[in-house]
Scaffold this active site. Structure first.
Site, PDB file in Angstrom:
ATOM      1  N   GLY A 265       0.833  -1.193   0.000  1.00 38.07           N
ATOM      2  CA  GLY A 265       0.000   0.000   0.000  1.00 38.07           C
ATOM      3  C   GLY A 265       0.865   1.238   0.000  1.00 38.07           C
ATOM      4  N   CYS A 266       0.281   2.355   0.326  1.00 37.45           N
ATOM      5  CA  CYS A 266       0.990   3.633   0.349  1.00 37.45           C
ATOM      6  C   CYS A 266       2.314   3.500   1.105  1.00 37.45           C
ATOM      7  CB  CYS A 266       0.102   4.685   1.008  1.00 37.45           C
ATOM      8  SG  CYS A 266       0.883   6.287   1.165  1.00 37.45           S
ATOM      9  N   PHE A 267       3.384   3.930   0.462  1.00 36.00           N
ATOM     10  CA  PHE A 267       4.695   3.701   1.063  1.00 36.00           C
ATOM     11  C   PHE A 267       4.964   4.516   2.315  1.00 36.00           C
ATOM     12  CE2 PHE A 267       6.295   5.691  -3.204  1.00 36.00           C
ATOM     13  CZ  PHE A 267       5.704   6.925  -2.952  1.00 36.00           C
TER      14      PHE A 267
ATOM     15  N   HIS B 160      -1.670   2.286   7.731  1.00 36.21           N
ATOM     16  CA  HIS B 160      -0.832   1.247   8.318  1.00 36.21           C
ATOM     17  C   HIS B 160      -0.785   1.384   9.828  1.00 36.21           C
ATOM     18  CE1 HIS B 160       0.532   1.410   4.125  1.00 36.21           C
ATOM     19  NE2 HIS B 160       0.662   0.110   4.285  1.00 36.21           N
TER      20      HIS B 160
END
Length: 164
Positions: free
Chosen positions: A12-14, A155
């Site tokens: 997902g989004c880093f 996250h």
């Protein structure tokens, strides 16, 4: 220096992955990257097929590849295809980019452990992809949540360790 290795993952989004991994024991450096796509020198606006990933530099005398993957599976949902939170598309896929057969075998083993744990309703959808090349994301993406403490992330630690 023989204990220093690199690992390549995408979940997902880093930004959120980098922020959580940066404080893990044994992680000596993080960089947000693009990997697994079709063009050279990708950018945020042009990265077809690339995943938003992270390059982790780690000290094997403190942490192992298996422990890194254990944490990876604890901080994102590995059962969704091309999606994390509100982010949708192949850029946000869950993927492990292995550098050799040993890493691939460890990844397969950890996926088996995660699936057997029963912690998720669905099976792991994380892809195993051979690492070829990584490109650093733009500077404004690096350490984004340090620079923007209230920035977006999906996250967080969902479970304790899968490893016994």
């Amino acid at each position: 220096m023989n204990n220093i290795k690199k690992a390549y993952i995408a979940g997902g989004c880093f930004w959120g992955m980098e922020d959580l991994f940066r404080n893990r024991p044994g992680i000596t450096d993080t960089e947000v990257i693009y990997l697994g796509g079709t063009n050279d020198n990708p950018t945020y606006r042009n990265h077809p097929g690339h995943a938003e990933g992270i390059e982790l530099t780690y000290d094997m005398s403190i942490t192992s590849y298996k422990e890194i993957l254990d944490y990876f599976f604890r901080i994102h949902n590995p059962t969704t295809v091309d999606r994390q939170g509100g982010d949708i598309g192949t850029s946000y896929r869950s993927a492990i980019f292995y550098q050799n057969e040993e890493e691939k075998q460890v990844a397969e083993e950890v996926i088996g452990i995660v699936n057997a744990s029963g912690k998720w309703d669905d099976k792991v959808a994380t892809t195993l992809e051979a690492f070829t090349k990584a490109w650093a994301a733009e500077e404004y993406h690096q350490d984004y949540l340090v620079k923007n403490p209230n920035g977006y992330t999906c996250h967080f630690e969902r479970f304790g360790t899968y490893l016994s």
